[in-house]
Design an enzyme around this catalytic site. Sequence first.
Site, PDB file in Angstrom:
ATOM      1  N   TYR A   1      -5.678   6.460 -10.583  1.00 15.35           N
ATOM      2  CA  TYR A   1      -6.313   6.187  -9.286  1.00 15.35           C
ATOM      3  C   TYR A   1      -5.269   5.722  -8.279  1.00 15.35           C
ATOM      4  O   TYR A   1      -5.249   6.182  -7.126  1.00 15.35           O
ATOM      5  CB  TYR A   1      -7.396   5.129  -9.457  1.00 15.35           C
ATOM      6  CG  TYR A   1      -8.048   4.705  -8.159  1.00 15.35           C
ATOM      7  CD1 TYR A   1      -9.008   5.515  -7.557  1.00 15.35           C
ATOM      8  CD2 TYR A   1      -7.699   3.511  -7.539  1.00 15.35           C
ATOM      9  CE1 TYR A   1      -9.608   5.138  -6.365  1.00 15.35           C
ATOM     10  CE2 TYR A   1      -8.295   3.125  -6.344  1.00 15.35           C
ATOM     11  CZ  TYR A   1      -9.244   3.937  -5.757  1.00 15.35           C
ATOM     12  OH  TYR A   1      -9.826   3.566  -4.575  1.00 15.35           O
TER      13      TYR A   1
ATOM     14  N   LYS B   1      -4.074   7.297  -4.445  1.00 13.27           N
ATOM     15  CA  LYS B   1      -4.024   6.567  -3.182  1.00 13.27           C
ATOM     16  C   LYS B   1      -2.597   6.508  -2.622  1.00 13.27           C
ATOM     17  O   LYS B   1      -2.398   6.583  -1.405  1.00 13.27           O
ATOM     18  CB  LYS B   1      -4.594   5.157  -3.364  1.00 13.27           C
ATOM     19  CG  LYS B   1      -6.096   5.148  -3.609  1.00 13.27           C
ATOM     20  CD  LYS B   1      -6.849   5.877  -2.510  1.00 13.27           C
ATOM     21  CE  LYS B   1      -8.350   5.836  -2.698  1.00 13.27           C
ATOM     22  NZ  LYS B   1      -9.086   6.530  -1.618  1.00 13.27           N
TER      23      LYS B   1
END
Length: 279
Positions: A149, A153
């Site tokens: 994750y 980002k």
Amino acid sequence: MEVRSPSVLITGCGKGGIGHALALEFKAKGYTVITTLLPHESSTHLIECGILTFSADVTKDEDIEGLCKEVTKTTHGQLDVLVNNAGICYTMTAIDTDVREVKKMFDVNVFGPMRMVHHFHRLLVAARGKIVNIGSVGGIVPYMYGASYNATKAALHHWGNTLRVEMKPLGVNVVNIISGEVNTNILKRDQGRTLPAGSLYQPLETEFSRHVDRSPNTTSPSEYAAAVVREIGKRQPRAWFWTGATTSFVRWGDMFLPRTFWDWLFTRWFNLDKLRGRG
């Protein structure tokens, strides 16, 4: 002469999430608000507030092409703000990662914004508008169990950086929102996730389960949305806008402390000493 109200398109506006809160806040500020939902998601929470909704999946070109045609008609060819908010989360140790899950996440979190900008850039240039990418402190620091994750980002942040440079001469501002912990439903997809059998992290099985089912000390979606919309409403918003729980600590820590400070901190927070001697 009729004055055109500003328009905003927000992806990923499921009930209770950041997109939902942003839609309500932009609506309160007088924007024509256009939102997207996945086909299986209810739109009642948006329609009852007078917010336009469309079913669209940011991973599908045909969906976004159709959405662009609808938005062009609604906004008369000028889009003031595009908010790339659609995102999913996959929590797992880096060494136990299921790459198939990561591919899905990159398709939504990174390739989705790329696809949106590709199809909507002419509307944004016509309005001398703004592109807003919803990033995360996870893209800044090595927050545990979030390697994949965090990577999405970080990719979004750095893509946004170059996009900002490239769009500036065309009159479009690009803003990276560096979000802290916000109390939304993005973690629900992870609830009940466990470590795979035989993982070297088995000594932390209990801690991992607590982590994926956590209720962190967070900023409320409405408070977060108010801060974001206030910043985006400025004539020249900041290139990187940090908001939400923990962002001040992460920002200054990343600027002034050694890179390995985070190793020390997360080792303590996540009890990683229990792994010593494994492998």
